[in-house]
Design an enzyme around this catalytic site. Structure first.
Site, PDB file in Angstrom:
ATOM      1  N   PHE A   1       0.834  -1.205   0.000  1.00 19.36           N
ATOM      2  CA  PHE A   1       0.000   0.000   0.000  1.00 19.36           C
ATOM      3  C   PHE A   1       0.877   1.267   0.000  1.00 19.36           C
ATOM      4  CE2 PHE A   1      -1.972   2.855   3.372  1.00 19.36           C
ATOM      5  CZ  PHE A   1      -2.644   3.655   2.461  1.00 19.36           C
TER       6      PHE A   1
ATOM      7  N   ASP B   1       9.826  -7.636  -2.872  1.00 16.13           N
ATOM      8  CA  ASP B   1       8.560  -7.882  -2.180  1.00 16.13           C
ATOM      9  C   ASP B   1       8.225  -9.363  -2.317  1.00 16.13           C
ATOM     10  OD1 ASP B   1       5.638  -7.828  -1.486  1.00 16.13           O
ATOM     11  OD2 ASP B   1       5.989  -5.675  -1.492  1.00 16.13           O
TER      12      ASP B   1
ATOM     13  N   ILE C   1      10.681 -10.787  -6.744  1.00 16.30           N
ATOM     14  CA  ILE C   1       9.929 -11.455  -5.683  1.00 16.30           C
ATOM     15  C   ILE C   1      10.926 -12.150  -4.756  1.00 16.30           C
ATOM     16  CG2 ILE C   1       8.022 -13.044  -5.180  1.00 16.30           C
ATOM     17  CD1 ILE C   1       7.361 -10.656  -7.114  1.00 16.30           C
TER      18      ILE C   1
ATOM     19  N   TYR D   1       4.154  -6.267  17.267  1.00 14.41           N
ATOM     20  CA  TYR D   1       4.452  -5.416  16.108  1.00 14.41           C
ATOM     21  C   TYR D   1       5.282  -4.210  16.566  1.00 14.41           C
ATOM     22  CZ  TYR D   1       3.262  -1.941  12.467  1.00 14.41           C
ATOM     23  OH  TYR D   1       3.294  -0.970  11.498  1.00 14.41           O
TER      24      TYR D   1
ATOM     25  N   ASN E   1      -1.509   6.636  11.552  1.00 13.48           N
ATOM     26  CA  ASN E   1      -2.247   5.744  10.642  1.00 13.48           C
ATOM     27  C   ASN E   1      -2.214   6.339   9.250  1.00 13.48           C
ATOM     28  OD1 ASN E   1      -3.863   3.560  12.290  1.00 13.48           O
ATOM     29  ND2 ASN E   1      -3.722   5.432  13.494  1.00 13.48           N
TER      30      ASN E   1
ATOM     31  N   ARG F   1     -26.072  -3.041   9.568  1.00  8.79           N
ATOM     32  CA  ARG F   1     -25.442  -3.035  10.891  1.00  8.79           C
ATOM     33  C   ARG F   1     -23.929  -2.992  10.748  1.00  8.79           C
ATOM     34  NH1 ARG F   1     -23.194  -7.581  13.542  1.00  8.79           N
ATOM     35  NH2 ARG F   1     -22.919  -7.033  15.724  1.00  8.79           N
TER      36      ARG F   1
HETATM   37  P1  NAD Z   1       1.548  -3.440   3.262  1.00 11.03           P
HETATM   38  O1  NAD Z   1       1.221  -4.767   3.835  1.00 11.03           O
HETATM   39  O2  NAD Z   1       0.716  -2.964   2.129  1.00 11.03           O
HETATM   40  O3  NAD Z   1       3.076  -3.368   2.845  1.00 11.03           O
HETATM   41  C1  NAD Z   1       4.055  -4.265   3.344  1.00 11.03           C
HETATM   42  C2  NAD Z   1       4.723  -4.910   2.147  1.00 11.03           C
HETATM   43  O4  NAD Z   1       5.783  -5.744   2.606  1.00 11.03           O
HETATM   44  C3  NAD Z   1       3.779  -5.806   1.347  1.00 11.03           C
HETATM   45  O5  NAD Z   1       3.920  -5.489  -0.028  1.00 11.03           O
HETATM   46  C4  NAD Z   1       4.269  -7.225   1.642  1.00 11.03           C
HETATM   47  O6  NAD Z   1       4.011  -8.101   0.582  1.00 11.03           O
HETATM   48  C5  NAD Z   1       5.740  -6.976   1.905  1.00 11.03           C
HETATM   49  N1  NAD Z   1       6.390  -7.969   2.785  1.00 11.03           N
HETATM   50  C6  NAD Z   1       5.986  -8.388   4.008  1.00 11.03           C
HETATM   51  N2  NAD Z   1       6.846  -9.315   4.494  1.00 11.03           N
HETATM   52  C7  NAD Z   1       7.834  -9.448   3.565  1.00 11.03           C
HETATM   53  C8  NAD Z   1       9.016 -10.252   3.469  1.00 11.03           C
HETATM   54  N3  NAD Z   1       9.362 -11.100   4.450  1.00 11.03           N
HETATM   55  N4  NAD Z   1       9.788 -10.140   2.363  1.00 11.03           N
HETATM   56  C9  NAD Z   1       9.452  -9.289   1.357  1.00 11.03           C
HETATM   57  N5  NAD Z   1       8.341  -8.510   1.385  1.00 11.03           N
HETATM   58  C10 NAD Z   1       7.550  -8.596   2.472  1.00 11.03           C
HETATM   59  O7  NAD Z   1       1.478  -2.399   4.482  1.00 11.03           O
HETATM   60  P2  NAD Z   1       1.688  -0.820   4.501  1.00 11.03           P
HETATM   61  O8  NAD Z   1       0.555  -0.272   5.274  1.00 11.03           O
HETATM   62  O9  NAD Z   1       1.979  -0.316   3.154  1.00 11.03           O
HETATM   63  O10 NAD Z   1       2.970  -0.720   5.437  1.00 11.03           O
HETATM   64  C11 NAD Z   1       4.255  -0.393   4.926  1.00 11.03           C
HETATM   65  C12 NAD Z   1       5.173  -0.188   6.125  1.00 11.03           C
HETATM   66  O11 NAD Z   1       4.714   0.920   6.913  1.00 11.03           O
HETATM   67  C13 NAD Z   1       5.238  -1.387   7.073  1.00 11.03           C
HETATM   68  O12 NAD Z   1       6.555  -1.497   7.569  1.00 11.03           O
HETATM   69  C14 NAD Z   1       4.301  -0.981   8.188  1.00 11.03           C
HETATM   70  O13 NAD Z   1       4.636  -1.627   9.397  1.00 11.03           O
HETATM   71  C15 NAD Z   1       4.570   0.513   8.261  1.00 11.03           C
HETATM   72  N6  NAD Z   1       3.490   1.262   8.893  1.00 11.03           N
HETATM   73  C16 NAD Z   1       2.279   1.358   8.274  1.00 11.03           C
HETATM   74  C17 NAD Z   1       1.268   2.092   8.877  1.00 11.03           C
HETATM   75  C18 NAD Z   1      -0.076   2.255   8.226  1.00 11.03           C
HETATM   76  O14 NAD Z   1      -0.943   2.925   8.799  1.00 11.03           O
HETATM   77  N7  NAD Z   1      -0.333   1.691   7.047  1.00 11.03           N
HETATM   78  C19 NAD Z   1       1.494   2.712  10.121  1.00 11.03           C
HETATM   79  C20 NAD Z   1       2.740   2.575  10.722  1.00 11.03           C
HETATM   80  C21 NAD Z   1       3.737   1.864  10.087  1.00 11.03           C
END
Ligand code: NAD
Length: 320
Positions: A11, A31, A54, A145, A174, A198
């Site tokens: 994302f 990824d 990948i 986490y 967030n 609901r």
């Molecule tokens: P997301 O799940 O969309 O992105 C995480 C990505 O990491 C995914 O594309 C997933 O396929 C990849 N991934 C996970 N484990 C992996 C591995 N072992 N090897 C290779 N790829 C791997 O989530 P996001 O919301 O885009 O989060 C991105 C980062 O931001 C994360 O580190 C998350 O902890 C951090 N974060 C997000 C938020 C939020 O509100 N979305 C808040 C605080 C921190």
């Protein structure tokens, strides 16, 4: 500049990649597509602008070769689901802490020194002053986490101090917006599609957090990286205000054109390890000259509209 974005099919990652491509830079994405999606990058893949590989970052030998020729790393890969840690207790250790160590070590082996890291407001733990400044401590997270994010920050500090790395550590509020695949707005839309009359709300609905639009998050990261070159830049990314879960429910119901009632499961938080109230001090961000395009409630409304379109669109596709 040759960037490597871990989690770049996710994302936030796919929005960061959009910005880097717009700047004309070269981007390699690592990824494992566990929560990321190839289609989030398809516009760049078709144009040959992004090199998607990948790779599971928990596997060091598989990770190492991909850091050849890289100038800067943006490390976003992690398990995104805080709640998962209540059931599977080694997920954040493996996909957070160990994956971060593997990234840092692969960087060291290839002489790559610059890393930006996606940390989180949850590292501050419970009872922090609101708004929470970066100087708050000691930080004691209350979720697995959060523990993995703290560990990641610690490992990065160690590679800066020991091996001369340079780091930008971003503690996100967030982050919400189009292509979201998790989080409260995503959950509410799915629940309302299943039961339009609901909406079940976890907790008492009074949880209040800051919500930042994903485009602002991506722009802020690159802006801060362009404007600071300390050995470690630690910076909160969020908005100055908050939005309650109850208000989010009202907005999602309105955007979907429904008149659902909201049922609360009760208690002050959504799940064990949740921090019910969070607001980050963002003076450091604003002092870099960065301006937000919108605040929490507007970000929630924009996201609800985009995600409802995306989710409804994908359901039409699967029903054909
Ligand atoms: P997301 O799940 O969309 O992105 C995480 C990505 O990491 C995914 O594309 C997933 O396929 C990849 N991934 C996970 N484990 C992996 C591995 N072992 N090897 C290779 N790829 C791997 O989530 P996001 O919301 O885009 O989060 C991105 C980062 O931001 C994360 O580190 C998350 O902890 C951090 N974060 C997000 C938020 C939020 O509100 N979305 C808040 C605080 C921190």
């Amino acid at each position: 500049m040759q960037w490597l974005v871990t989690g770049g099919a996710g994302f936030i990652g796919s929005h960061v990649v959009d910005r880097l491509v717009e700047r004309g830079d070269d981007v390699r994405v690592l990824d494992d597509l566990s929560s990321g999606r190839r289609e989030f990058l398809s516009h760049h893949l078709d144009a040959g602008r992004v090199d998607l590989r990948i790779v599971d970052l928990t596997d060091y030998e598989a990770t190492l070769p991909h850091f050849e020729g890289i100038d800067r790393v943006i490390h976003l890969a992690a398990n995104p689901d805080i709640r998962l840690g209540t059931r599977v207790t080694d997920t954040d250790l493996r996909h957070g802490t160990i994956a971060t160590y593997n990234v840092l070590e692969a960087m060291r082996q290839h002489g790559v020194n610059d890393i930006a890291f996606a940390s989180s407001s949850v590292v501050y733990g419970e009872g922090a002053p609101l708004p929470t400044p970066e100087t708050h401590g000691p930080c004691v997270p209350i979720s697995l986490y959060g523990a993995s994010k703290s560990a990641g920050e610690g490992l990065i500090g160690a590679y800066v101090g020991t091996f001369g790395f340079r780091a930008w550590i971003f503690r996100f509020a967030n982050i919400i917006g189009g292509r979201g695949t998790h989080g409260v707005i995503f959950d509410f839309i799915h629940k309302l599609i299943a039961t339009p009359e609901r909406l079940e709300v976890l907790g008492d609905g009074r949880q209040e957090k800051s919500y930042m639009l994903v485009e602002d998050c991506a722009d802020a990261m690159l802006h801060v990286m362009d404007h600071s070159d300390e050995p470690v830049t630690l910076i909160n990314l969020g908005t100055e205000d908050t939005c309650s879960v109850r208000r989010i429910g009202e907005i999602v119901i309105e955007v979907m054109g429904l008149s659902a009632r909201m049922d609360y499961t009760g208690g002050d938080r959504g799940w064990a390890g949740d921090i019910p109230k969070a607001r980050l001090a963002i003076d450091r961000l604003l002092n870099t000259g960065f301006s937000l395009t919108c605040h929490s409630e507007e970000a929630v409304r924009t996201t609800a509209t985009l995600l409802f379109e995306e989710i409804a669109g994908s359901r039409v596709g699967t029903q054909d």
